[in-house]
Scaffold this active site. Structure first.
Site, short mmCIF file in Angstrom:
data_model
loop_
_atom_site.label_atom_id
_atom_site.label_comp_id
_atom_site.label_asym_id
_atom_site.label_seq_id
_atom_site.Cartn_x
_atom_site.Cartn_y
_atom_site.Cartn_z
N GLU A 155 61.52 -35.79 -8.67
CA GLU A 155 61.58 -37.35 -9.24
C GLU A 155 62.82 -37.65 -9.51
OE1 GLU A 155 59.01 -36.33 -12.84
OE2 GLU A 155 57.20 -36.35 -11.23
N GLU B 242 52.45 -32.94 -7.39
CA GLU B 242 51.80 -32.50 -9.02
C GLU B 242 50.72 -33.24 -9.64
OE1 GLU B 242 55.05 -32.27 -10.93
OE2 GLU B 242 56.95 -31.73 -9.84
#
Length: 467
Positions: free
Chosen positions: A103, A248
């Protein structure tokens, strides 16, 4: 008859004070039918344990290594040789992906990794090609869903975030040219956590929410709508067929009023049933590749995003199942707990019955214990939210005592603590006994003085029920 879905995986995070031995985790993965695992780094013991298991592995390069990888092809080649090639050839690890960063374009990082992520991706790809792995191991970047947005509020308005639009297109083209997937992390829980007006039912998969209608398409859950916003963004920019992996997805069980066993079970089972059906989403029918977040709770994770961060696991810290979850991969349709787990002695550190809450030692002792251990199950709407003030103090003391492997010196809060062999757990609030420490052959100093995290005085007053 047990059946498996193409690509159900899990994230294996290792920020635990008392991790399960890697061999036990791999056995846990196999017993539960997980076919894929995602690692956040290239932990040697974890990778070695995955050897010969047949489980597909996505190995990670942390954000703090992106600058090194971006600056030097040599560094990338060295990393690939050590963390990919060696494990593939010597240990028979089934490495399929290298995740470059995690991220990295998250808005809260304020652009820290904007200049290094793409060059790092390119250098790692070059290193894989040089190692003869260009066709068998693929690069990707697990990205937060905040890299795309919708100008209309509907999936069809999807495009990449304006401030990183050109960079995202360059990355997407590179992934496409190299036959690599786009990896995205999607979290309906975070939307609920950050927005008091978020419609709760829309986070789940039971089709109880009022649907969002986009043209002729109805969306009954946030996952489909969010995923399809990405599909639209890719399509709009000429990459409509790029494979997508959900890196995720999950729901925490503690640390917030919406983080609980009931919601986590409902969300994760709803998601599994949704993808086991093989329908996909309105814009992208077919199988969905996904990694549940996460496998096991991590009691040493940063709680900066929220106390729930330490409670994402479908398994507790000791590998016991938190709730019933049918992954479609075991005959029983239930989670299988870790085997052969060894615990420390059945003893706890609690507040002395003779000690008084007003004792001036109590508040700083609680602050010290919580700052160095884990008190995220205390507070409003949590599993230990119903403890009284003395219970909160005992929980804090015990957390510190267990974190330090039950050293006698870790239960010596001045005249206010004592060791007991009577389990102080109450109802949903479990006072844990930690598992025996596994250090992978490296000695760690346990019980040495550390700098505690400073807790806000308001939290201490809350725990002592003074507010």
């Amino acid at each position: 008859m047990a059946f498996t879905v193409s690509g159900i995986g899990a994230n294996w995070g290792t920020q635990c004070s008392h991790p399960l031995p890697p061999d036990a985790v791999v056995r846990l993965l196999r017993d539960n039918g997980f076919q894929r695992i995602k690692l956040f780094d290239a932990d040697y013991d974890a990778l070695r344990a995955l050897g010969k298991s047949g489980i597909e592995v996505m190995v990670g390069i942390p954000n703090d290594m992106l600058l090194t990888m971006a600056s030097s092809v040599k560094a990338a080649e060295k990393w690939v040789a050590k963390n990919v090639s060696t494990h593939l050839t010597t240990n028979n690890v089934n490495i399929k992906y290298v995740a470059v960063g995690n991220e990295p374009f998250l808005e809260t990082y304020n652009g820290s990794f904007l200049k290094t992520t793409f060059p790092a991706l390119q250098n790692v790809q070059s290193a894989l090609i040089k190692a003869g792995l260009g066709t068998t191991v693929k690069v990707t970047i697990p990205l937060n869903a905040d890299v795309y947005e919708s100008s209309t509020g509907y999936p069809s308005g999807g495009d990449f975030r304006a401030d990183i639009h050109d960079l995202m297109l360059a990355i997407v083209k590179f992934l496409s040219d190299n036959g690599a997937p786009f990896t995205v992390n999607i979290y309906p829980f975070i939307s609920l956590y950050t927005d008091a007006n978020f419609p709760v039912e829309y986070a789940f998969f039971d089709e109880k929410a009022t649907p969002v209608t986009d043209g002729g398409t109805s969306y009954y859950n946030m996952f489909d709508a969010n995923y399809d916003t990405l599909v639209w963004a890719l399509q709009k920019n000429g990459f409509g067929n790029l494979p997508i992996i959900v890196g995720e997805i999950g729901w925490p069980t503690d640390g917030d009023r919406n983080a609980n066993i009931v919601y986590a079970q409902r969300f994760n089972q709803g998601f599994m049933t949704h993808i086991l059906g093989g329908k996909g989403t309105p814009m992208r029918p077919g199988a969905v590749d996904a990694y549940l977040f996460s496998l096991i709770d991590e009691d040493a994770k940063s709680v900066q995003p929220g106390n729930f961060e330490r409670h994402w696991g479908i398994f507790n810290y000791d590998g016991s199942a938190k709730y019933q979850l049918n992954l479609g991969a075991t005959n029983s349709g239930a989670l299988v707990a870790a085997r052969g787990v060894k615990y420390l002695d059945q003893k706890w550190c609690v507040m002395k019955p003779s000690a008084k809450l007003e004792d001036p030692q109590v508040s700083p002792s609680v602050s010290y214990a919580c700052g160095l251990a884990d008190c995220t199950t205390l507070g409003y709407g949590t599993s230990c939210g119903n403890l009284d003030a003395r219970g909160n103090v005992s929980y804090a003391f015990n957390s510190y005592y267990q974190r330090n492997n039950q050293l006698d010196g870790a239960c010596k809060f001045p005249n206010v603590s004592m060791i007991t062999k009577t389990d102080p757990s109450v109802g949903s609030c479990k006072f844990p006994v930690m598992i025996q420490p596994y250090y992978g052959g490296t000695e760690r100093t346990v019980g040495s003085l550390q700098k505690p995290v400073i807790l806000a005085s308001g939290l201490i007053l809350f725990l002592l029920k003074i507010l």
